[in-house]
Design a protein around this motif. Sequence first.
Motif, PDB file in Angstrom:
ATOM      1  N   TRP A  98     -57.989  30.032  -5.027  1.00 57.98           N
ATOM      2  CA  TRP A  98     -58.369  30.694  -6.275  1.00 57.98           C
ATOM      3  C   TRP A  98     -57.779  32.096  -6.383  1.00 57.98           C
ATOM      4  O   TRP A  98     -58.335  32.973  -7.025  1.00 57.98           O
ATOM      5  CB  TRP A  98     -59.891  30.729  -6.396  1.00 57.98           C
ATOM      6  N   TRP A 112     -58.647  38.991  -2.216  1.00 59.10           N
ATOM      7  CA  TRP A 112     -58.223  39.219  -0.843  1.00 59.10           C
ATOM      8  C   TRP A 112     -58.367  40.701  -0.574  1.00 59.10           C
ATOM      9  O   TRP A 112     -57.836  41.538  -1.323  1.00 59.10           O
ATOM     10  CB  TRP A 112     -56.784  38.791  -0.622  1.00 59.10           C
ATOM     11  N   GLU A 117     -61.360  36.998   2.551  1.00 58.90           N
ATOM     12  CA  GLU A 117     -61.278  36.349   1.243  1.00 58.90           C
ATOM     13  C   GLU A 117     -62.699  36.326   0.706  1.00 58.90           C
ATOM     14  O   GLU A 117     -63.588  35.701   1.300  1.00 58.90           O
ATOM     15  CB  GLU A 117     -60.720  34.934   1.332  1.00 58.90           C
ATOM     16  N   GLU A 128     -65.326  35.316  -2.194  1.00 57.41           N
ATOM     17  CA  GLU A 128     -65.550  34.367  -3.274  1.00 57.41           C
ATOM     18  C   GLU A 128     -66.759  34.826  -4.085  1.00 57.41           C
ATOM     19  O   GLU A 128     -67.910  34.545  -3.706  1.00 57.41           O
ATOM     20  CB  GLU A 128     -65.787  32.967  -2.706  1.00 57.41           C
ATOM     21  N   LYS A 155     -68.107  33.797  -6.735  1.00 59.49           N
ATOM     22  CA  LYS A 155     -68.951  32.698  -7.224  1.00 59.49           C
ATOM     23  C   LYS A 155     -70.046  32.350  -6.226  1.00 59.49           C
ATOM     24  O   LYS A 155     -71.155  31.976  -6.601  1.00 59.49           O
ATOM     25  CB  LYS A 155     -68.065  31.482  -7.489  1.00 59.49           C
ATOM     26  N   GLU A 159     -59.635  34.342  -9.252  1.00 57.87           N
ATOM     27  CA  GLU A 159     -61.083  34.125  -9.263  1.00 57.87           C
ATOM     28  C   GLU A 159     -61.701  34.710  -7.993  1.00 57.87           C
ATOM     29  O   GLU A 159     -62.800  35.225  -8.003  1.00 57.87           O
ATOM     30  CB  GLU A 159     -61.396  32.633  -9.362  1.00 57.87           C
ATOM     31  N   ASP A 160     -60.969  34.629  -6.888  1.00 55.18           N
ATOM     32  CA  ASP A 160     -61.387  35.221  -5.625  1.00 55.18           C
ATOM     33  C   ASP A 160     -60.570  36.483  -5.362  1.00 55.18           C
ATOM     34  O   ASP A 160     -59.627  36.778  -6.091  1.00 55.18           O
ATOM     35  CB  ASP A 160     -61.198  34.229  -4.467  1.00 55.18           C
ATOM     36  N   ALA A 201     -67.803  36.073   1.961  1.00 57.89           N
ATOM     37  CA  ALA A 201     -66.507  36.584   2.413  1.00 57.89           C
ATOM     38  C   ALA A 201     -66.180  35.965   3.759  1.00 57.89           C
ATOM     39  O   ALA A 201     -67.003  36.005   4.671  1.00 57.89           O
ATOM     40  CB  ALA A 201     -66.526  38.101   2.521  1.00 57.89           C
TER      41      ALA A 201
END
Length: 183
Positions: free
Chosen positions: A85, A137, A154, A156, A158, A134-135, A162
């Motif tokens: 993402w 780094w 990473e 996320e 949603k 969407e995600d 991490a």
Amino acid sequence: MTEIPGDAAAWRAYLSEYGAAFLRTAEDYQLRKLTAEQCETHWLGPGPASEQTIAATEARLGTRLPPSLRTFLSVTDGWYGVGGWIELVHPCREIDWLRNTASGERLIELYSEADRQDELADLFRNALMIAGGEDLWLLDPTDVRPDGEWAAHEFEPKYGEAERYADFSALFHASMLLMTEDG
């Protein structure tokens, strides 16, 4: 499968293989963002960032970038086709501290609420945002190995999770493994 890249030559070979894997697994909406040349050459980034550009980025950020990211940028100043993402590994001009971004401000506020006291808030306050979609780094300058590499994460949004990786190269490689697994 190519190993995690270390030097510039290894990054060039790796990214060519990565681009080919991305093109095999990309959705139509992703392919529409690419040029015919990118599809033909499998090279999904611009040319290299100059040493002066990298140094200017470090001066703007007030820190030296970790070796794996510096080497990556010396091969390509950003990268479009990323698995998962993430849409783009940022070029030098877009790399910034997460706290300086609107999304970073919201994340810090959300994860700093008294009832949460979440360790992610500390990561967000300190992290360098190097890729997004969407995600996100993120690189953590408070988690540095003796060789100068920073831990990579990473995040996320949603799921509010991490995942930690040893460094930028390991995170990038994990995205390839995930992409080729799914493809």
